[in-house]
Design a protein around this motif. Sequence first.
Motif, PDB file in Angstrom:
ATOM      1  N   ARG A 182      45.317  45.407  30.766  1.00 20.92           N
ATOM      2  CA  ARG A 182      46.769  45.412  30.569  1.00 20.92           C
ATOM      3  C   ARG A 182      47.209  44.350  29.559  1.00 20.92           C
ATOM      4  N   LYS A 183      46.328  43.360  29.330  1.00 14.69           N
ATOM      5  CA  LYS A 183      46.602  42.271  28.379  1.00 14.69           C
ATOM      6  C   LYS A 183      47.903  41.531  28.706  1.00 14.69           C
ATOM      7  N   LYS A 184      48.121  41.356  29.997  1.00 14.57           N
ATOM      8  CA  LYS A 184      49.319  40.624  30.419  1.00 14.57           C
ATOM      9  C   LYS A 184      49.130  40.141  31.857  1.00 14.57           C
ATOM     10  N   VAL A 185      49.426  38.868  32.080  1.00 11.32           N
ATOM     11  CA  VAL A 185      49.388  38.301  33.430  1.00 11.32           C
ATOM     12  C   VAL A 185      50.830  38.144  33.907  1.00 11.32           C
ATOM     13  N   PRO A 186      51.229  38.885  34.941  1.00 13.05           N
ATOM     14  CA  PRO A 186      52.604  38.746  35.434  1.00 13.05           C
ATOM     15  C   PRO A 186      52.892  37.314  35.888  1.00 13.05           C
ATOM     16  N   GLU A 187      54.095  36.853  35.662  1.00 14.34           N
ATOM     17  CA  GLU A 187      54.482  35.513  36.093  1.00 14.34           C
ATOM     18  C   GLU A 187      54.580  35.448  37.617  1.00 14.34           C
ATOM     19  N   HIS A 188      54.334  34.253  38.141  1.00 16.39           N
ATOM     20  CA  HIS A 188      54.468  33.974  39.580  1.00 16.39           C
ATOM     21  C   HIS A 188      53.543  34.848  40.432  1.00 16.39           C
ATOM     22  N   MET A 189      52.401  35.233  39.884  1.00 15.03           N
ATOM     23  CA  MET A 189      51.469  36.077  40.632  1.00 15.03           C
ATOM     24  C   MET A 189      50.517  35.175  41.425  1.00 15.03           C
ATOM     25  N   THR A 190      50.771  35.082  42.729  1.00 13.55           N
ATOM     26  CA  THR A 190      49.998  34.214  43.613  1.00 13.55           C
ATOM     27  C   THR A 190      49.359  35.041  44.721  1.00 13.55           C
ATOM     28  N   PHE A 191      48.053  34.937  44.840  1.00 12.94           N
ATOM     29  CA  PHE A 191      47.306  35.650  45.882  1.00 12.94           C
ATOM     30  C   PHE A 191      46.860  34.653  46.951  1.00 12.94           C
ATOM     31  N   ILE A 192      46.336  35.179  48.058  1.00  9.31           N
ATOM     32  CA  ILE A 192      45.713  34.319  49.055  1.00  9.31           C
ATOM     33  C   ILE A 192      44.201  34.548  49.027  1.00  9.31           C
ATOM     34  N   SER A 193      43.446  33.513  49.349  1.00 11.16           N
ATOM     35  CA  SER A 193      41.989  33.575  49.379  1.00 11.16           C
ATOM     36  C   SER A 193      41.500  32.740  50.545  1.00 11.16           C
ATOM     37  N   ASN A 195      38.924  29.505  51.681  1.00 11.79           N
ATOM     38  CA  ASN A 195      38.119  28.392  51.206  1.00 11.79           C
ATOM     39  C   ASN A 195      36.783  28.380  51.949  1.00 11.79           C
ATOM     40  N   GLN A 196      35.972  27.338  51.719  1.00 14.65           N
ATOM     41  CA  GLN A 196      34.663  27.271  52.355  1.00 14.65           C
ATOM     42  C   GLN A 196      34.762  27.200  53.881  1.00 14.65           C
ATOM     43  N   GLY A 197      35.875  26.690  54.390  1.00 13.50           N
ATOM     44  CA  GLY A 197      36.068  26.615  55.834  1.00 13.50           C
ATOM     45  C   GLY A 197      36.718  27.844  56.430  1.00 13.50           C
ATOM     46  N   LEU A 198      36.828  28.924  55.624  1.00 15.38           N
ATOM     47  CA  LEU A 198      37.415  30.203  56.052  1.00 15.38           C
ATOM     48  C   LEU A 198      38.908  30.071  56.360  1.00 15.38           C
ATOM     49  N   GLN A 199      39.555  29.091  55.764  1.00 19.78           N
ATOM     50  CA  GLN A 199      40.995  28.939  55.901  1.00 19.78           C
ATOM     51  C   GLN A 199      41.693  29.554  54.695  1.00 19.78           C
ATOM     52  N   ILE A 200      42.923  29.978  54.883  1.00 21.30           N
ATOM     53  CA  ILE A 200      43.678  30.643  53.819  1.00 21.30           C
ATOM     54  C   ILE A 200      44.215  29.613  52.824  1.00 21.30           C
ATOM     55  N   ILE A 201      44.013  29.903  51.549  1.00 19.73           N
ATOM     56  CA  ILE A 201      44.516  29.054  50.465  1.00 19.73           C
ATOM     57  C   ILE A 201      45.160  29.960  49.415  1.00 19.73           C
ATOM     58  N   HIS A 202      45.732  29.371  48.392  1.00 23.76           N
ATOM     59  CA  HIS A 202      46.370  30.133  47.322  1.00 23.76           C
ATOM     60  C   HIS A 202      45.482  30.207  46.085  1.00 23.76           C
ATOM     61  N   THR A 203      45.561  31.332  45.396  1.00 28.14           N
ATOM     62  CA  THR A 203      44.913  31.525  44.102  1.00 28.14           C
ATOM     63  C   THR A 203      45.957  32.049  43.123  1.00 28.14           C
ATOM     64  N   THR A 204      46.081  31.383  41.978  1.00 27.70           N
ATOM     65  CA  THR A 204      47.065  31.783  40.982  1.00 27.70           C
ATOM     66  C   THR A 204      46.383  32.119  39.662  1.00 27.70           C
ATOM     67  N   PHE A 205      47.092  32.839  38.809  1.00 28.30           N
ATOM     68  CA  PHE A 205      46.544  33.268  37.516  1.00 28.30           C
ATOM     69  C   PHE A 205      47.501  32.889  36.399  1.00 28.30           C
ATOM     70  N   GLY A 206      46.922  32.567  35.260  1.00 26.44           N
ATOM     71  CA  GLY A 206      47.710  32.261  34.076  1.00 26.44           C
ATOM     72  C   GLY A 206      47.121  32.944  32.859  1.00 26.44           C
ATOM     73  N   GLU A 207      47.934  33.093  31.842  1.00 26.53           N
ATOM     74  CA  GLU A 207      47.506  33.769  30.613  1.00 26.53           C
ATOM     75  C   GLU A 207      47.104  32.736  29.564  1.00 26.53           C
ATOM     76  N   LEU A 208      45.903  32.924  29.011  1.00 27.24           N
ATOM     77  CA  LEU A 208      45.414  32.016  27.967  1.00 27.24           C
ATOM     78  C   LEU A 208      45.650  32.578  26.564  1.00 27.24           C
ATOM     79  N   GLY A 209      46.119  33.813  26.491  1.00 28.55           N
ATOM     80  CA  GLY A 209      46.427  34.417  25.199  1.00 28.55           C
ATOM     81  C   GLY A 209      45.198  34.915  24.462  1.00 28.55           C
TER      82      GLY A 209
END
Length: 357
Positions: A182-193, A195-209
């Motif tokens: 799509r060649k575009k990263v939507p703004e404010h796109m935050t997922f959950i993932s 961590n090593q302790g199996l707890q929920i954390i946030h994962t975000t994405f940014g566009e490097l162009g």
Amino acid sequence: MEASPEDDTPAGAFAKTEELDHGEDLKASDEAITFMSSIEPAELQECVFPDSLVTVSESGRDLGRFSVSVEFARRAQQPCVLLHAQSQGAIDDCPCGTTVTAYLTTDLEVLEEKYHEYVKLEGHSLDKRCHMVQRDGQMVIDKVTAVGEDVTTERISYPMPVLRGLLTEGSNLLLMRLIALRKKVPEHMTFISFNQGLQIIHTTFGELGLKQLEVGSEMVEVFGVERIVHSVEDSPTTWQCYFLADGHLASRVQVGSPVTMRLLQLPSQLEKGFEKISLVWEEDMQMRSSFLDRKEELREDHASYLRQHPEIRALISDFLQFLLLRKPDDVFQFAKEYFLPFASCPPPEPSLKSPSL
């Protein structure tokens, strides 16, 4: 939370069950959930191809291989996307590797995923395995960590509504292909993932162009995507990936790491002269599991046949006894003469005529 069954705990292992915070306060953003639900079948079709990169050090030394494949499949009669990723190599002459096998829905929901990571150090080794699967409206996660001979097992389950917008190691690789196409990263796109302790954390994405990157002997334009895995206690982990226009991965690096994964040849060049990469199937979770299943299936099938035909053992036993008694120089001729009476048709009589040339 479900307790780990005793039968699932290896001998000598320490079973650990913790009251983990399900992380209800950490949720995926609307933009992330909208992206997942907007994926079209035609987009997924464009993602069905393999990637193969080399892992190199800062000095350019070849350290290993990284590969990703995506294909359509079925799991329990349900159509899905199968993603398989594998990284193998050596750091400081210590073998290490990671394998991910994920079954995903068309909107990147995880049906099942297996993760295996290992490092073989002198004197001891580290081995981490994690298996997550949807079961009765829950995501059940089992983790086994082995450090030398010390084994720790953990199990936790999350209600599926809590995991809307979940991004795992497997689904992340497919998501980034879709973003690259799509060649575009939507703004404010935050997922959950997790961590090593199996707890929920946030994962975000940014566009490097866009930028120019050397692949083989050519300079090509690539599109960059940055992935940031956040942490409650430690600093965030950042990955930067660059993709070709057709979605093929051209470069992948963890910020701060001296190791880079790079594409050596453009896909069109690889088709002309494909270099076969050796596969250590024993380290591949999916292939090893299939091998063990097939091995057990054949063993039971052969044993069943022998039970139905006890004369086979008697026949072979008699032949070996007679063979060892006679000890012939030509074993093949001896076997031929021994089993000749068992033939349903007698052998043809030799012709007295000279063969024609």
